[in-house]
Design a protein around this motif. Structure first.
Motif, short mmCIF file in Angstrom:
data_model
loop_
_atom_site.label_atom_id
_atom_site.label_comp_id
_atom_site.label_asym_id
_atom_site.label_seq_id
_atom_site.Cartn_x
_atom_site.Cartn_y
_atom_site.Cartn_z
N VAL A 156 24.29 46.05 52.23
CA VAL A 156 23.39 46.45 53.32
C VAL A 156 24.14 46.49 54.64
N ARG A 157 25.05 45.54 54.86
CA ARG A 157 25.83 45.55 56.09
C ARG A 157 26.72 46.80 56.16
N LYS A 158 27.31 47.16 55.02
CA LYS A 158 28.14 48.37 54.98
C LYS A 158 27.29 49.58 55.33
N LEU A 159 26.07 49.63 54.81
CA LEU A 159 25.16 50.73 55.13
C LEU A 159 24.92 50.81 56.63
N CYS A 160 24.66 49.66 57.26
CA CYS A 160 24.37 49.65 58.70
C CYS A 160 25.58 50.07 59.52
N VAL A 161 26.75 49.53 59.16
CA VAL A 161 27.95 49.79 59.96
C VAL A 161 28.45 51.21 59.80
N THR A 162 28.49 51.70 58.56
CA THR A 162 29.11 53.02 58.33
C THR A 162 28.14 54.18 58.53
N GLU A 163 26.88 54.00 58.16
CA GLU A 163 25.94 55.12 58.18
C GLU A 163 25.02 55.15 59.38
N LEU A 164 24.72 53.98 59.97
CA LEU A 164 23.69 53.94 60.99
C LEU A 164 24.21 53.62 62.38
N LEU A 165 25.12 52.63 62.49
CA LEU A 165 25.43 52.07 63.80
C LEU A 165 26.87 52.24 64.24
N GLY A 166 27.74 52.75 63.39
CA GLY A 166 29.16 52.79 63.71
C GLY A 166 29.56 53.94 64.60
N ALA A 167 30.84 53.94 64.99
CA ALA A 167 31.37 54.97 65.89
C ALA A 167 31.28 56.36 65.27
N ARG A 168 31.47 56.44 63.93
CA ARG A 168 31.41 57.75 63.28
C ARG A 168 30.05 58.41 63.48
N ARG A 169 28.99 57.58 63.39
CA ARG A 169 27.64 58.11 63.56
C ARG A 169 27.45 58.67 64.98
N HIS A 170 28.04 57.99 66.01
CA HIS A 170 27.91 58.51 67.39
C HIS A 170 28.62 59.83 67.53
N LYS A 171 29.79 59.99 66.90
CA LYS A 171 30.53 61.25 66.97
C LYS A 171 29.73 62.38 66.33
N GLU A 172 29.10 62.09 65.18
CA GLU A 172 28.29 63.10 64.52
C GLU A 172 27.11 63.51 65.39
N ARG A 173 26.53 62.54 66.08
CA ARG A 173 25.38 62.84 66.94
C ARG A 173 25.79 63.74 68.10
N ARG A 174 26.96 63.47 68.70
CA ARG A 174 27.43 64.30 69.80
C ARG A 174 27.76 65.72 69.32
N ALA A 175 28.33 65.80 68.10
CA ALA A 175 28.65 67.11 67.56
C ALA A 175 27.37 67.91 67.31
N ALA A 176 26.33 67.21 66.83
CA ALA A 176 25.05 67.88 66.59
C ALA A 176 24.44 68.35 67.90
N ALA A 177 24.57 67.50 68.96
CA ALA A 177 24.03 67.89 70.26
C ALA A 177 24.77 69.10 70.82
N ALA A 178 26.11 69.13 70.61
CA ALA A 178 26.90 70.26 71.11
C ALA A 178 26.54 71.55 70.40
N GLY A 179 26.11 71.44 69.15
CA GLY A 179 25.75 72.63 68.40
C GLY A 179 24.27 72.90 68.39
N ALA A 180 23.56 72.35 69.34
CA ALA A 180 22.11 72.56 69.41
C ALA A 180 21.80 74.05 69.50
N GLY A 181 20.76 74.44 68.79
CA GLY A 181 20.39 75.84 68.76
C GLY A 181 20.83 76.53 67.50
#
Length: 409
Positions: free
Chosen positions: A135-160
């Motif tokens: 469960v900790r691995k799930l939280c760190v890698t999929e939900l709360l880690g740096a990779r997830r923030h990068k994916e979110r910024r990429a999604a925001a940049a490609g909005a539309g």
């Protein structure tokens, strides 16, 4: 007369039972002393309640700090029958969270914790084991880690582009649908509920508490407030809102948040651990008995004059210039997020939210005390203990819009 004889007979049996049980109690105490020859020192105790009377009248982290000044950095209390070992110095914290991290990696299964986790196993209160690791691995890698923030910024940049950004619940449900995403344990609905409860309970309360303390300290120290606002507005000149990409440039803002966490650790007593080493674990020359609850007083460590100097309880963000001390688990004089296996998995997300929140408050608004309050140094800074060490009184301030946000915010 019959009632009196009945009462006397009952009293007689109670006395007899106590006499018969006395050798067992003595044997138990002798066995405990034999297994743990050198227990940590601590204050005197009373029958039944143990050390609880020493904690009356003060917040627990402050009362324990005062007791530790008299009895030592590693101190033994008894809360009723439960032995509780309190670590109140960087050296003691290092022993608990690094040197003997494996021995103290699990959570005690008290009645309160069992109630909190009755619907499933999250990450904060779960006992150490395969399920917790998954469960900790799930939280760190999929939900709360740096990779997830990068994916979110990429999604925001490609909005539309037509793709909608996943929120935390979307991610959890997708992983459950995919059969656990490589986890070694099933991601059932109980676990989903527990993880969501951990994320919102731990994340929202601690972030809001830290932002309130940061604003209160800045109001009490006008020079620090001016310096913070000048930096934010200089870095974001010409912008209409705060962007995540600008956060690394806000050096003084980072110092303000660090100093706030040092003085006002949101969780001043880190979540409890339990000693699993049999019959005891040796810490700073003392025996910590198996089954003892172990608390790390993060607030006391952060305000320790031996580490931070004679002004340890004063707000001075400049002490963090040069990033000489960090809170990511390697510097044990500053552990607001813990360290080792049980370190807070949401540190990356939590810091980003704090930085975005505080930067936005300073960028868009000028702040004043309400009418009638003229001396910022007299602002009430008393604590109250809930889920976190929050402010006892609400923080009332008047915002004056300086940089209007865009209409869609």
């Amino acid at each position: 007369m019959v009632d009196q004889e009945h009462q006397f007979s009952r009293y007689h049996y109670l006395v007899l039972a106590a006499i018969l049980l006395l050798p067992l109690v003595v044997a138990k105490l002798r066995a405990r002393r034999k297994a743990c020859k050198n227990l940590p020192p601590g204050p005197w105790q009373l029958p039944v309640i143990g050390s609880l009377h020493h904690l009356v009248g003060a917040l627990p982290h402050r009362a324990m700090r005062d007791l530790a000044r008299r009895h030592g950095a590693l101190m033994l209390l008894r809360l009723g029958e439960l032995p509780v070992v309190v670590a109140s110095s960087p050296a003691a914290a290092r022993e608990v969270m690094r040197t003997h991290d494996a021995a103290f990696a699990t959570r005690p299964r008290t009645a309160t914790i069992r109630e909190l986790t009755r619907d499933g196993t999250g990450v904060a209160f779960a006992p150490h084991g395969e399920r917790w690791r998954a469960v900790r691995k799930l939280c760190v890698t999929e939900l709360l880690g740096a990779r997830r923030h990068k994916e979110r910024r990429a999604a925001a940049a490609g909005a539309g582009s037509g793709d909608e950004e996943e929120d935390l619940l979307d991610v959890l449900l997708r992983i459950q649908k995919d059969g656990g995403g490589g986890l070694q344990v099933p991601l059932d609905m109980g676990t989903l509920r527990a993880v969501i409860t951990d994320l919102f309970g731990a994340g929202s309360e601690t972030t809001a508490t830290t932002l309130q303390w940061a604003m209160a300290e800045l109001i009490r120290h006008p020079a620090a407030l001016r310096k913070s606002q000048e930096e934010v507005r200089r870095v974001l000149a010409g912008q209409s809102r705060v962007h995540e990409d600008a956060l690394p440039e806000l050096r003084y803002l980072h110092m303000v948040i660090k100093e706030t966490l040092r003085l006002h650790a949101a969780v001043p007593l880190l979540l409890p651990r339990e000693c699993q080493e049999d019959p005891s674990c040796r810490v700073l020359g003392h025996d910590v008995p198996k089954g003892a609850m172990v608390l790390v007083n993060a607030w006391a460590i952060g305000c320790d004059a031996a580490s931070w100097g004679p002004d340890a309880e004063e707000f001075r963000p400049e002490r963090f210039e040069g990033d000489v001390v960090d809170f990511r688990g390697s510097d044990f004089e500053f552990v607001p997020f813990g360290a080792g296996r049980r370190m807070c998995p949401g540190i990356t997300l939590g810091l980003a939210v704090m930085e975005m929140g505080l930067a936005s408050l300073l960028f868009h608004f000028d702040w004043e005390l309400p009418a009638g309050a003229t001396d910022p140094s007299e602002l009430d800074m008393e604590e109250a203990l809930g889920i976190t060490a929050r402010r006892k009184s609400d923080l009332w301030l008047i915002p004056r819009v300086r940089v209007p946000p865009p209409p869609n915010v």
